[in-house]
Design a protein around this motif. Structure first.
Motif, PDB file in Angstrom:
ATOM      1  N   GLY A   1       0.817  -1.210   0.000  1.00 56.55           N
ATOM      2  CA  GLY A   1       0.000   0.000   0.000  1.00 56.55           C
ATOM      3  C   GLY A   1       0.844   1.250   0.000  1.00 56.55           C
ATOM      4  O   GLY A   1       0.538   2.215  -0.713  1.00 56.55           O
TER       5      GLY A   1
ATOM      6  N   PHE B   1       2.374   1.618  -3.502  1.00 57.62           N
ATOM      7  CA  PHE B   1       1.363   2.108  -4.443  1.00 57.62           C
ATOM      8  C   PHE B   1       1.026   3.578  -4.185  1.00 57.62           C
ATOM      9  O   PHE B   1       0.751   4.330  -5.125  1.00 57.62           O
ATOM     10  CB  PHE B   1       0.096   1.257  -4.351  1.00 57.62           C
ATOM     11  CG  PHE B   1       0.272  -0.167  -4.793  1.00 57.62           C
ATOM     12  CD1 PHE B   1       1.129  -0.482  -5.851  1.00 57.62           C
ATOM     13  CD2 PHE B   1      -0.392  -1.205  -4.160  1.00 57.62           C
ATOM     14  CE1 PHE B   1       1.303  -1.796  -6.263  1.00 57.62           C
ATOM     15  CE2 PHE B   1      -0.228  -2.516  -4.570  1.00 57.62           C
ATOM     16  CZ  PHE B   1       0.617  -2.819  -5.625  1.00 57.62           C
TER      17      PHE B   1
ATOM     18  N   SER C   1       1.379   6.514  -6.910  1.00 57.64           N
ATOM     19  CA  SER C   1       0.201   7.316  -7.272  1.00 57.64           C
ATOM     20  C   SER C   1       0.479   8.803  -7.086  1.00 57.64           C
ATOM     21  O   SER C   1       0.038   9.633  -7.894  1.00 57.64           O
ATOM     22  CB  SER C   1      -1.012   6.897  -6.430  1.00 57.64           C
ATOM     23  OG  SER C   1      -0.867   7.283  -5.078  1.00 57.64           O
TER      24      SER C   1
ATOM     25  N   PHE D   1      -3.446   3.281  -9.461  1.00 56.24           N
ATOM     26  CA  PHE D   1      -2.630   2.997  -8.269  1.00 56.24           C
ATOM     27  C   PHE D   1      -3.372   3.367  -6.975  1.00 56.24           C
ATOM     28  O   PHE D   1      -3.145   2.743  -5.933  1.00 56.24           O
ATOM     29  CB  PHE D   1      -1.283   3.711  -8.363  1.00 56.24           C
ATOM     30  CG  PHE D   1      -0.292   2.999  -9.246  1.00 56.24           C
ATOM     31  CD1 PHE D   1       0.362   1.867  -8.793  1.00 56.24           C
ATOM     32  CD2 PHE D   1      -0.054   3.429 -10.538  1.00 56.24           C
ATOM     33  CE1 PHE D   1       1.266   1.191  -9.604  1.00 56.24           C
ATOM     34  CE2 PHE D   1       0.842   2.759 -11.359  1.00 56.24           C
ATOM     35  CZ  PHE D   1       1.493   1.635 -10.895  1.00 56.24           C
TER      36      PHE D   1
ATOM     37  N   LEU E   1      -5.314   0.420  -6.195  1.00 55.33           N
ATOM     38  CA  LEU E   1      -4.466  -0.590  -5.559  1.00 55.33           C
ATOM     39  C   LEU E   1      -4.180  -0.235  -4.100  1.00 55.33           C
ATOM     40  O   LEU E   1      -4.080  -1.125  -3.246  1.00 55.33           O
ATOM     41  CB  LEU E   1      -3.150  -0.738  -6.336  1.00 55.33           C
ATOM     42  CG  LEU E   1      -3.260  -1.304  -7.753  1.00 55.33           C
ATOM     43  CD1 LEU E   1      -1.883  -1.387  -8.394  1.00 55.33           C
ATOM     44  CD2 LEU E   1      -3.911  -2.688  -7.737  1.00 55.33           C
TER      45      LEU E   1
ATOM     46  N   GLN F   1      -7.103  -1.314  -2.223  1.00 58.45           N
ATOM     47  CA  GLN F   1      -7.182  -2.766  -2.202  1.00 58.45           C
ATOM     48  C   GLN F   1      -6.122  -3.398  -1.296  1.00 58.45           C
ATOM     49  O   GLN F   1      -6.131  -4.605  -1.092  1.00 58.45           O
ATOM     50  CB  GLN F   1      -7.034  -3.315  -3.622  1.00 58.45           C
ATOM     51  CG  GLN F   1      -8.253  -3.119  -4.497  1.00 58.45           C
ATOM     52  CD  GLN F   1      -9.461  -3.858  -3.945  1.00 58.45           C
ATOM     53  OE1 GLN F   1      -9.448  -5.070  -3.753  1.00 58.45           O
ATOM     54  NE2 GLN F   1     -10.528  -3.113  -3.666  1.00 58.45           N
ATOM     55  N   THR F   2      -5.221  -2.590  -0.782  1.00 59.14           N
ATOM     56  CA  THR F   2      -4.204  -3.098   0.141  1.00 59.14           C
ATOM     57  C   THR F   2      -4.439  -2.566   1.556  1.00 59.14           C
ATOM     58  O   THR F   2      -4.750  -3.327   2.471  1.00 59.14           O
ATOM     59  CB  THR F   2      -2.792  -2.719  -0.347  1.00 59.14           C
ATOM     60  OG1 THR F   2      -2.759  -1.313  -0.679  1.00 59.14           O
ATOM     61  CG2 THR F   2      -2.414  -3.524  -1.574  1.00 59.14           C
TER      62      THR F   2
END
Length: 594
Positions: free
Chosen positions: A21, A24, A28, A90, A93, A96-97
């Motif tokens: 995370g 990412f 980002s 990103f 993501l 999602q983490t």
């Protein structure tokens, strides 16, 4: 953060999600910063190209320059779009983490709290109310999750984005950077104080909502009493009072919220104005370009949310720490009811009390004083006495819901503390005085206390408890769903269902705590006749205030104020003309009157 350190084991467990995370998040932010540079380049490119185009306007070279300008703008636009899409990907993501990590930890923490609840002794539940227990596993855990998810995500984002943007701004112009950032600390401090007010008023609303929900639940649960005493108008009046209080607190919160966004917009606007004013003067002086001003405005807007979030994150951490402290209080509770030797053996059922005294730890009430008796395996004993004499306390001590304050309790010659708790209780059938049935089918309620119970065993247990005929009259027989706490059954039916639930386990020790108090005399006699057969071969403890139930037992003890005042068989106690004989005569006369 001391209280929140309990969560470190979960952060370590899901460290891969956290590390990914953060990676990412950095990527980002990289794609978030570059569009500002592209915008600066695009504005400068367009400005310079137009200046050159005006020089050659009207000629063939002017047309070529204009065409190249159009192509360049399209390419720069595509680059900005691609970077925006990459940043969005990103950020997806990141959620999602880090957010997934927070949900997984929430799941683990709720399970940890629930397992702790299951392990804690009965005394714990006497000290704490159900609403508080529910809040700690729901509201408090949810607040902790906000720290683990959005709190960590936006906190890391602030730590990552701020230095990246400041570095890019300083590369362009240090003076303009100072003026552009000047209002942001004021913004963060203002939001911190506003957030505190919002959180305080939000908590007041939650308390008001909890009070209103409690009142409503009690009104629905006690609707029969309300109607019977014609108190509907008073109930509505009280509800309106609670509702008015909730509305008042909600409007106070709305007022503060209405100031929140204007405050943010005003301070952001001040930062943009300073950027344009100071930047405009520097453009005139030839220190920076038009594109640099646009670049700075984008940077300022990029920093607005992280700085705004600083106050919000601080509030989240404060609330999470307070909630985790409440959770830790329960997680640190110790269960004193533990096995000394963890014996996993079958019991025969010989029960012996030796000078047992017991004082309830929460209230300090001395329930038993020097109680001594013995019941051999396969025999039955009746314990009778008035309300508050200590009858139910003996049942709780046999099941090790509590441990004796003084004296010794043994089963089959071994201390009761030597047995594995689950093994001891699995061989005990308990019919409580206060019957609790789950919102499930009546068949599932009967089979609740044992695994792999056949339908035939359930039917037989229902017959033994004189409940089978009632069940067959239900629309779906054994599949009939019961209401909350078994409200669809009568008091007598609930008690008989509880008896069936106890005997279906085929226990070695059967404890019935005033199990026939809600049934009539005829039903009692029917159940007692069945119990005579059921009690054969197993140790039975019959706790009752009715002498009729006690007559079945091989021996009887009479309690008064926590002490044994008489003991013997039914015949010997009647011959003594003591307390037991007095109770016997009174109840016999009452039955004749009925």
């Amino acid at each position: 953060m001391k209280e929140l350190s309990h969560l470190n084991k979960y952060l370590l467990k899901y460290k891969l999600l956290l590390v990914l995370g953060i990676i990412f998040l950095i990527v980002s932010n990289y794609f978030a910063i570059w569009p500002a540079k592209v915008v600066r380049y695009a504005i400068d490119y367009v400005t310079e190209s137009f200046a050159l185009y005006h020089v050659f306007e009207g000629g063939s070279l002017g047309g070529i320059l204009f065409t190249k300008l159009e192509v360049g703008v399209v390419i720069l636009g595509i680059i900005i779009l691609v970077m925006a899409l990459l940043r969005g990907f990103f950020l997806f993501l990141v959620r999602q983490t880090i957010i997934v990590m927070s949900r997984k930890i929430e799941y683990d923490l709720k399970n940890e709290v629930y397992v702790q609840y299951q392990n804690l002794p009965l005394s714990f539940y006497r000290k704490n109310n159900t609403g508080d227990l529910m809040n700690r596993i729901s509201e408090d855990v949810s607040r902790v999750r906000m720290y683990l998810g959005p709190g960590i995500m936006y906190g890391i984002n602030l730590l990552v984005l701020f230095p990246m943007v400041i570095y890019e701004m300083l590369k362009v112009n240090a003076e303009l950077t100072f003026y552009a950032l000047l209002p942001l600390p004021l913004l963060s401090v203002s939001i911190y104080f506003v957030n505190n007010v919002i959180n305080k008023r939000s908590e007041e609303i939650q308390q008001s909502l909890s009070s209103m929900s409690t009142f409503t639940q009690e009104a629905f649960s006690g609707i029969r009493v309300i109607k019977a005493f014609v108190r509907e108008k008073d109930s509505v009046k009280n509800f309106l009072k609670e509702s008015e209080n909730y509305k008042h607190k909600s409007l106070r919160l709305v007022f503060v919220n209405s100031l929140f966004h204007p405050l943010i917009m005003a301070l952001i606007g001040l930062s943009v104005i300073l950027t344009i004013y100071v930047g405009g003067n520097q453009v005139i002086d030839g220190k920076i370009s038009y594109g640099n001003i646009a670049e700075f405005v984008i940077y300022v807007n990029m920093l607005t949310w992280p700085v705004t979030a600083l106050g919000w994150i601080t509030s989240i951490i404060q609330m999470a720490a307070a909630s985790q402290k409440r959770i830790n209080e329960f997680l640190k509770e110790k269960n004193d009811i533990v096995s000394d030797k963890d014996l996993d053996v079958e019991v025969k059922g010989n029960i012996k009390f030796e000078n047992v005294s017991f004082t309830y730890p929460d209230s300090g009430t001395k329930a038993l004083r020097n109680i001594s008796f013995e019941v051999n395996a396969g025999e039955s004993i009746a314990i009778i006495g008035t309300t508050g004499s200590g009858k139910s306390t003996i049942a709780n001590l046999i099941g090790r819901m509590y441990d004796a304050t003084d004296g010794k309790i043994s089963i089959d010659g071994r201390s009761i503390k030597d047995y594995r708790l689950s093994k001891l209780r699995s061989q005990t059938g308990y019919v409580p005085q206060d019957v609790f049935l789950f919102s499930d089918s009546i068949g599932s309620n009967i089979a609740f206390g044992a695994d792999n119970i056949s339908k035939e065993d359930i039917i037989q247990a229902a017959k033994d408890a004189d409940l089978y005929d009632n069940i067959k009259e239900f629309p779906k027989s054994f599949e009939t769903m019961l209401g909350e706490r078994g409200i669809t059954l009568s008091g007598g039916q609930k008690q008989r269902a509880s008896i069936a639930r106890a005997i279906v386990r085929n226990p070695k020790i059967l404890i019935m705590d005033d199990a026939l108090s809600a049934v009539d005399t005829n039903t009692e006699n029917t159940i007692l006749n069945s119990l005579q057969r059921i009690m054969k071969g197993r140790t039975s403890v019959i706790i009752s205030h009715r002498v009729s139930s006690a007559k079945l037992a091989d021996k009887i003890i009479v309690l008064d104020d926590g002490e044994i005042i008489e003991q013997g068989t039914n015949e010997s106690l009647l011959a003594k003309n003591g307390v037991y004989k007095e109770l016997y005569d009174k109840q016999l006369q009452q039955e004749e009157v009925d």
